[in-house]
Structures are given as C-alpha cells and as structure tokens.
Design an enzyme around this catalytic site. Structure first.
Site, short mmCIF file in Angstrom:
data_model
loop_
_atom_site.label_atom_id
_atom_site.label_comp_id
_atom_site.label_asym_id
_atom_site.label_seq_id
_atom_site.Cartn_x
_atom_site.Cartn_y
_atom_site.Cartn_z
N CYS A 1 -29.43 56.66 -25.46
CA CYS A 1 -29.80 55.52 -26.32
C CYS A 1 -28.70 54.46 -26.28
O CYS A 1 -28.99 53.26 -26.25
CB CYS A 1 -30.06 55.99 -27.75
SG CYS A 1 -31.57 56.94 -27.88
N CYS B 1 -36.18 56.85 -46.64
CA CYS B 1 -34.84 56.83 -47.28
C CYS B 1 -33.85 57.80 -46.64
O CYS B 1 -32.68 57.81 -47.04
CB CYS B 1 -34.98 57.16 -48.76
SG CYS B 1 -35.61 58.83 -49.07
C1 SAM Z 1 -34.05 57.21 -38.75
S1 SAM Z 1 -34.43 57.79 -40.39
C2 SAM Z 1 -33.64 56.51 -41.30
C3 SAM Z 1 -33.22 56.98 -42.64
C4 SAM Z 1 -32.41 56.00 -43.49
N1 SAM Z 1 -33.16 54.81 -43.83
C5 SAM Z 1 -31.11 55.65 -42.84
O1 SAM Z 1 -30.93 54.51 -42.42
O2 SAM Z 1 -30.26 56.53 -42.74
C6 SAM Z 1 -36.19 57.46 -40.60
C7 SAM Z 1 -36.77 57.80 -41.95
O3 SAM Z 1 -38.12 57.32 -42.02
C8 SAM Z 1 -38.91 58.27 -42.69
N2 SAM Z 1 -40.33 58.01 -42.36
C9 SAM Z 1 -40.94 58.04 -41.16
N3 SAM Z 1 -42.24 57.76 -41.28
C10 SAM Z 1 -42.47 57.51 -42.60
C11 SAM Z 1 -43.62 57.16 -43.36
N4 SAM Z 1 -44.82 57.01 -42.80
N5 SAM Z 1 -43.48 56.97 -44.69
C12 SAM Z 1 -42.27 57.13 -45.29
N6 SAM Z 1 -41.14 57.47 -44.61
C13 SAM Z 1 -41.24 57.66 -43.29
C14 SAM Z 1 -38.35 59.59 -42.20
O4 SAM Z 1 -38.76 60.67 -43.03
C15 SAM Z 1 -36.86 59.28 -42.29
O5 SAM Z 1 -36.41 59.48 -43.60
#
Ligand code: SAM
Length: 312
Positions: A285, A93
């Site tokens: 990127c 999130c």
């Molecule tokens: C690039 S950010 C994207 C955040 C948000 N959804 C946005 O679009 O702004 C990636 C998110 O995935 C979460 N994340 C990565 N691996 C995860 C896992 N195994 N379980 C839950 N969340 C995870 C990270 O903590 C981070 O909040």
C-alpha cells in the site's frame, strides 16, 4: 437516481450495501492485541496528518502526534471545536480514538460510533468513555433518536460499495450515504470525510490491488473523487478538499517499521504467515501511494438546507 434505504435497511447490524459484516470481521477482528503492536496508542487505523513533523523524529512520538492532528482536523471540519459540546456521529469508529478525543476535549458531549466489528465495539466499550455509545450497526441501519450536530467518517467510505457494482449502482450507494447523513444532521451542520481513492488508474491497480482485495480487504472498493462529489452534491456543499498521498505513505511507513520491530510478538499472536501477510500489505500500500495509483482525500462539507435535484 436516488436510492432510499428505508426500504432495504436491516435492523440486525449488517450492511445491505458495501462490505459485508463477515468481510469486515475477517480484517478488523484479526486481533486487537496484534493491531495494538503497530498502531499508535489512539489505535487510529487511517492516515495521519504529518504537517510540520520532522521526518527525523522517532515514530514512537511522531505517529501519535500526527494521529492526534488528524483527529483534531476532522473534529474541526465537523464543527466540533474544543469545548463545543456537540452531539457527534462517527461512522466507522474503529477502536474509538476519535470518540475518545472528542469527549476528552469537550468537543463533543455525546458521541455515537458505528462499527461492524465486534472486537472494535468490545474495545471501545472497555474504555468506559463518558457520553459515548458504540453500536454494532451499519450506517444504513442507523436510526438516531435526535439530529446530530456533526458527522465524521474516517477510513470507512472504502467499505460503502463493492467492486461488483457497476458505476451507476456505486453512485447510488454513495448518494444514499450522503442522503442519510443529510437527514441526520441539523440545519447548517458540518461533516467530514476521509477516504482513500483511486487516482492514476481507472477501476483497479493491478497485482497490488488484487492481492489487497483477495487477502486483506475483501469486499472493499475505492471511490474516485468525481463519484464523491457527484454523490454528495445534492445534499452538501464542499467547503474543503485536501489530497495527500504522502500522508498515507508516511503513515504506512511508520506502521511497517513498528510491525517489524514487534515481529516476535506479532508472530506469537498471528503466526509467521499472518505477520508476513501484513508486512507485505503495508509495504504494497505504501508503494501504491508513492507511485500515485491511489491518493487520500479529506473533505469538509456543509449541509444544504434544501437538497438539490441530483445532477445524475
Ligand atoms: C479502516 S477502519 C477506520 C477506523 C477509524 N475511523 C480510524 O480512523 O481509525 C474502518 C471502519 O469502518 C467500519 N465500517 C465499515 N463498513 C461500515 C458500515 N457499513 N457501517 C458502519 N461502519 C462501517 C469498520 O467496522 C471499521 O470500524
């Protein structure tokens, strides 16, 4: 082979597969104030939807608008229409932009967010959003008390496997994610996914990929569309696929411009090296998307009532 994670899931919030919590914190806990300098006010850290937005419009208004369009697209794909009042899960999130939009518009009455970043969890909690529960928990350790009506995951799937896994293990990890989502959703529910994916290259994208993997996103790997389809097919019917490398290139361009304008404050917060590293990463990127080595997928799914036997 279907991997069932019930045997392997931990209860302490760490991921048993995919990017480790330490690698997540290396990136996402670099500083909430730093990210706030160049992301939009929803703190969305993923590609926006730019349809119909004039390239001449300043990013101060166009980026938040494009990010809100992205949030609404995913909420729609998850079946969370305005006023629907669903029980929603956001896997990965971030800083809570989608959770805030979901409960703020009545699309969700209850929304749970999962993140592995303490800084993100603290930020979302500080927003005091009614009906929102944000957990420091990996998807593979999540055990909801009741089924969800919809699931959204934006920009997190890139963390659900690691580069050291072979193709079969990667597919098993992705399939385990879809199997778990199937188990959490009520019959007939919808789900939405946004992820970067390799497009023109097999397995990697040379020096840019190596720099990003070593210095920006350790422990992450990009899927290919075929892997996502193969992994999800037993549990979900695909109802929409949208590819847009341009959306990510334009988002990265906006972030770069905002970071450049905020240089003095950014250097104060993260030092000149931190500033330079992020400028280089955002630009690298952007070029990766522009030259077609990677693309962005937005995929809508409908839960199958009965899982199919996996094809592979
Ligand atoms: C690039 S950010 C994207 C955040 C948000 N959804 C946005 O679009 O702004 C990636 C998110 O995935 C979460 N994340 C990565 N691996 C995860 C896992 N195994 N379980 C839950 N969340 C995870 C990270 O903590 C981070 O909040």
């Amino acid at each position: 082979m279907t991997t069932t994670l019930d045997d392997t899931a931990t209860t302490d919030g760490t991921a048993t597969v995919g990017t480790s919590a330490a690698d997540i914190e290396f990136h996402y806990d670099f500083g909430n104030d730093f990210y706030a300098l160049w992301l939009d006010e929803t703190l969305s850290y993923s590609a926006a939807v730019w349809d119909g937005i004039d390239p001449a419009e300043p990013d101060t208004t166009s980026l938040p608008r494009a990010q809100r369009a992205k949030l609404d697209l995913h909420l729609d794909l998850a079946g969370a229409a305005p006023g629907a009042g669903l029980r929603l899960l956001d896997v990965g999130c971030g800083w809570g932009g989608l959770l805030a939009r979901a409960v703020g518009t009545g699309r969700a009455a209850e929304a749970t967010g999962l993140t592995l970043s303490r800084a993100q969890q603290a930020h979302v909690r500080s927003l005091g959003l009614p009906g929102v529960d944000v957990r420091l928990e990996s998807w593979d350790g999540h055990r909801p008390e009741r089924p969800y009506d919809g699931i959204v995951s934006v920009g997190a799937f890139e963390h659900f496997a690691t580069a050291d896994l072979d193709a079969a293990a990667r597919l098993a990890a992705y399939r385990a994610y879809f199997e778990r989502c199937h188990g959490w959703l009520r019959p007939g529910a919808r789900m939405s996914l946004q992820t970067i994916a390799y497009d023109g290259v097999l397995g990697g994208d040379g020096p840019v990929g190596a720099f990003v993997a070593a210095e920006i996103f350790p422990g992450a790997v990009l899927p290919r569309l075929g892997e996502i389809v193969l992994a999800s097919d037993p549990y979900f019917a695909v109802v929409l696929v949208r590819a847009s490398a341009e959306d990510y290139a334009r988002t990265l361009g906006a972030w770069s411009a905002r970071l450049l304008r905020a240089r003095a404050e950014a250097e104060r917060l993260v030092g000149p090296d931190g500033y330079r590293r992020y400028r280089r990463y955002l630009r690298a990127c952007e070029v990766t998307f522009l030259r077609g080595a990677a693309t962005l997928y937005r995929i809508g799914f409908r839960r199958r009532d009965e899982p199919l036997r996996p094809a592979a």
